[in-house]
Design an enzyme around this catalytic site. Structure first.
Site, PDB file in Angstrom:
ATOM      1  CB  CYS A 163      37.202  37.257  49.164  1.00 35.04           C
ATOM      2  SG  CYS A 163      36.546  38.934  49.020  1.00 35.04           S
ATOM      3  CG  HIS A 641      33.202  37.598  51.471  1.00 32.02           C
ATOM      4  ND1 HIS A 641      34.578  37.582  51.524  1.00 32.02           N
ATOM      5  CD2 HIS A 641      32.807  36.299  51.564  1.00 32.02           C
ATOM      6  CE1 HIS A 641      34.996  36.333  51.664  1.00 32.02           C
ATOM      7  NE2 HIS A 641      33.936  35.541  51.683  1.00 32.02           N
TER       8      HIS A 641
END
Length: 914
Positions: A163, A641
């Site tokens: 990510c 994230h």
């Protein structure tokens, strides 16, 4: 056809082809795997219509050639022809339409057959006619289709904790100057350097911005290439998005950079003429773009260590003749984010003189020292401060261009023979023209800015001024006390206590660290209004550019006093980049712990005003920025994230890019985000009006008797930059005014033709040039290229013969006393050079990856990719390339007991007697 072009015996097998046929094939797919272009290959064998994919996919074109013995194939994107049997590029007669002939030039000598294709001298004596610019080439209006169904809204699949990469790529993808370069000037993304990151990035941008707008794509090729170069990103652990950005941008720069030779104005004062060698380690401690208020005594005293080991954080790569680089280490990120790049004018040294005198008066007889860092050595320029009142022109920022990059060199000894002469300043010396090497790329054009920083000794009043290039600004997040000092100050650059910005960045003991950790945890659980005012991006910038007192444990090592002294340090921006990348320092890494600063930082979507941080004598005119994209991190320092919020340039709406998910969001959602990396773009309504005016003129298409050639790269700047600068046609011209032989084969990728009325308008507005009405291959450069290639050929032959002779002698030795180990990675590069597969010789021998130091001795690392050579072979290679370190293996000596040896001799004698 010349004898050189006839050297390929397989040209007779080429069938009849037309440009229309090739264009039609380029819109198709690989006949085996059905993948689309770019870079499909069409077989040129007579009556064969095969189209296959290239190396970026399964390489079915090569498989087809091996199975059918069809040797000639053409790239349907670049229209360049390759012969598999001859392993080189070949040139066809003009079967694709008539082209203007060039004056005949002397044909080059035949080159060694196994020489690499890119350093072969193009022998075709004609150039393809560049396309005439049409309305679409300069059109800035958005199509109705793009407004309804905007391109660029394609997600990226997560391929294993990636990510961080996906967010970084989406943020870069929504930077129009960079993306438009790859979409409009894709033919310039060519390189022989592995792993060809620029080609993978071009392919990815083409997929992301394709009109078909796929839901998501997988960035496998790009990711694999980066992992090949930088081991940090191997495996499946979470990495830092900013580190990935710096690594990617550095690799793109290295592959796309071009050397430009420029002659100085005769009135300029060259820095080299006033340089003195100064090995003082204290001089390394100047302004870092990590923070103006970060200085460390330890680094003052150990400046020479700043180019060593590990690869966790970034440092700079100042360009000269080198190619490859790796990531750097944590503490370097705090101090070495920038090095000196350019020297603009001596008047710049005067820019902060008034503000300096607010603290202490300058002695007119003292000396102001300008320190210029390069990879090979340090350069120090001493300028008497009584000269500061009369600004004089130093070399322009286009003349000396060591450049900030994302990573350091592979080893410390990477640049042998690069120590330029250091000459004492001659007050009455005549001015003379001088040439300087410099490098530029689309990355440096877009992201490079310049900071001027000064450190003043409060004892002797000596001022050291440093000009530094930055690619991003790493800003501290000020705490409550820092905000109070910043807000209570009446002067925007008033002194802030050293190291106070973001107390988390000061050295701490275990107890202090634990208390700070608990404090941060509590702060994160309580509304921010309880703790004080909201932190804004302007606060972070003010903290970064605040003056810094150097005292106590953070004293300044004065070169004149030869002692640690109290000092003051401050900086301002001399040149703002077209796109400003801002990194907020949210993460702090200790020996055993990592923490994250979750403080919300308010940032504007439009109208970021940087005027307060601009140097007084800066020529910058546009200092207002609008937000393009922002990378956010959710979670803790150890896990989390990454996502990106980006403004689509076609419909001006904001979108959230969360791996393969793309969702439209409101502006308030973006403003409430926990920003980590922000990309701002210069804002100029005047530039928009100028583009509309030129587009309208081009749409009229007035008839003209003359056509002017102009650089595609500069046209891309005109379309996407707020300040494109003067017209520069030097990217397709040599210093003699012709087309370099190396670029003759793809000249149509470099230039467009403009009508006279468009050229006149652009030239009157921006200046520059030179004006070009006729293209021809430079005869002088062709002769020089032949001579260089001849010398390389002789060098390859000599080195290869000596190595073979020494290695054969080594193989005949029964029990050599010593073995010298050599890195196989370096050896493969050298082997590719001497065998003609690579045009350039490798850098210095780099054994750092196979060596390990134990008990003060250099030993071979277990499992290292190494080979064994003799001492004579090592000395031979080391004498040419330098480098090291020496890794020596000595076979164990077997000690035999004398009594046993005597008994064996006795048995042997008795056996003979029988």
């Amino acid at each position: 056809m010349s004898a050189f072009r006839n050297h390929c015996p397989h040209l007779d097998s080429v069938g009849e082809i037309t440009k229309e046929d090739l264009i039609q094939k380029s819109q198709g797919t690989c006949q085996d795997c059905k993948v689309r272009g770019p870079n499909l290959w069409a077989c040129l064998e007579n009556r064969c219509s095969y189209v296959g994919c290239g190396e970026s996919q399964v390489d079915h074109s090569t498989i087809h050639s091996q199975e059918t013995k069809h040797y000639l194939t053409v790239n349907l994107t670049t229209l360049r022809v390759w012969c598999y049997a001859c392993s080189k590029e070949v040139f066809l007669d003009r079967k694709l339409g008539t082209q203007p002939s060039l004056p005949h030039v002397r044909q080059p000598h035949q080159i060694q057959e196994n020489s690499v294709q890119d350093f072969k001298i193009p022998s075709n004596t004609t150039l393809k006619t560049p396309l005439v610019a049409v309305f679409d080439d300069l059109d800035i209006e958005v199509d109705e289709e793009d407004e309804l169904r905007a391109r660029g809204l394609t997600g990226l699949k997560n391929i294993g904790n990636t990510c961080y990469m996906n967010a970084a790529l989406q943020a870069l993808s929504n930077c129009p100057p960079l993306t438009q370069f790859f979409l409009d000037c894709g033919g310039l993304a060519r390189t022989d350097k592995k792993p060809a990151i620029c080609k993978s990035y071009l392919k990815l941008m083409t997929e992301l911005w394709h009109k078909s707008r796929p839901g998501s794509v997988v960035p496998t090729n790009l990711f694999q290439g980066i992992k090949t170069v930088n081991p940090t990103f191997r495996g499946y652990s979470q990495q830092d998005a900013q580190e990935f950005l710096r690594c990617l941008m550095d690799l793109l720069h290295e592959e796309l950079k071009e050397q430009v030779m420029e002659v100085e104005d005769p009135q300029t004062i060259t820095t080299e003429e006033t340089m003195e060698e100064d090995k003082s380690q204290s001089d390394v401690d100047f302004q870092s773009c990590e923070s103006c208020s970060n200085s460390d005594k330890a680094e003052n005293e150990n400046g020479s260590s700043c180019f060593s080991e590990d690869n966790n954080e970034t440092t700079m790569l100042i360009q000269d003749d080198e190619n490859n680089s790796e990531m750097s280490k944590d503490w370097q990120k705090e101090k070495m984010c920038n090095k000196i790049n350019k020297v603009n004018s001596e008047g710049e040294l005067d820019k902060d003189r008034d503000s300096i005198s607010e603290t202490v008066d300058l002695n007119n007889q003292e000396t102001v020292k300008v320190q210029i860092h390069s990879r090979a050595s340090e350069y120090i320029t001493d300028v008497h401060s009584n000269d500061l009142s009369t600004p004089q022109i130093l070399p322009s920022n286009e003349s000396i261009n060591p450049r900030l990059s994302a990573s350091p060199p592979k080893s410390g000894n990477l640049w042998p023979g690069l120590a330029p002469p250091h000459k004492k300043a001659q007050s009455a010396s005549p001015k003379r023209k001088k040439q300087h090497k410099k490098y530029r790329s689309v990355i440096s054009d877009i992201f490079d800015g310049t900071i001027i920083s000064s450190v003043q000794c409060l004892t002797c009043d000596r001022v050291s001024v440093t000009l530094e290039t930055f690619q991003d600004l790493s800003l501290p997040i000020p705490g409550k006390e820092d905000l109070a000092k910043l807000h209570s100050s009446s002067h925007p650059t008033s002194i802030v206590k050293a190291g106070s910005c973001g107390e988390a960045y000061a050295p701490q003991g275990w107890i202090a660290f634990f208390m700070e950790y608990v404090k941060r945890f509590v702060v994160s659980c309580v509304p921010s209004w309880f703790w004080g005012p909201v932190v804004t991006l302007q606060d972070c910038l003010a903290a970064f550019f605040a003056r810094d007192e150097l005292k106590g444990d953070n004293m300044y090592s004065c070169e004149k006093c030869k002692k640690l002294r109290n000092g003051v340090k401050f900086c301002k921006v001399q040149k703002f980049p077209e796109i400003l990348c801002i990194h907020l320092k949210r993460f702090r890494h200790e020996l055993m712990f990592s923490t994250k600063i979750s403080t919300h930082v308010s940032f504007p979507l439009e109208g970021l005003d940087l005027q307060p941080f601009l140097a007084k004598d800066s020529p910058a005119q546009i200092v207002t920025y609008d937000l393009l994209s922002v990378i956010c991190h959710h979670g803790t320092a150890s896990s989390g994230h990454y996502i990106a919020y980006c403004r689509n340039n076609l419909n001006n709406l904001w979108y959230e890019f969360d791996d393969q998910s793309v969702t439209e969001v409101s502006e308030s959602t973006v403003q409430n985000a926990e920003a980590y990396v922000l990309f701002y773009r210069k804002s100029s309504e005047e530039a928009q009006k100028e583009r509309r005016r030129i587009s309208n003129l081009l749409n009229i298409m007035e008839p003209s008797l003359l056509q002017f050639y102009i650089s595609r790269q500069w046209l891309n700047k005109f379309k996407t930059f707020a300040e494109p600068g003067p017209i520069s046609n030097n990217d397709f011209l040599c210093i003699h005014g012709g087309v370099p032989p190396r670029k003759a084969g793809y000249i149509e990728d470099l230039v467009l033709m403009l009508p006279q009325n468009i050229w006149d308008n652009l030239y009157s507005r921006y200046g520059g040039g030179p004006a070009v009405n006729h293209l021809y291959i430079c005869h002088t450069c062709q002769i020089e290229a032949e001579e260089i290639e001849k010398k390389k050929k002789n060098r390859r032959k000599t080195e290869l013969e000596i190595f073979i002779r020494l290695n054969r002698a080594f193989q005949k030795e029964d029990s050599p006393a010593t073995f010298y180990c050599i890195s196989m990675q370096w050896f493969r590069e050298w082997e590719s050079f001497v065998k003609g597969k690579d045009g350039d010789p490798p850098g210095p021998i780099d054994n750092t990856k196979i060596a390990v130091t134990k008990c003060g001795s250099v030993m071979l690392r277990q499992g290292a990719d190494s080979g064994q050579i003799s001492e004579e072979t090592w000395n031979f290679l080391q004498s040419i390339y330098g480098g090291g370190p020496e890794v020596i293996l000595r076979p164990p000596v077997v000690h035999v007991d004398p009594d046993i040896l005597q008994a064996e001799e006795k048995i042997e004698v008795e056996t003979r007697s029988l």
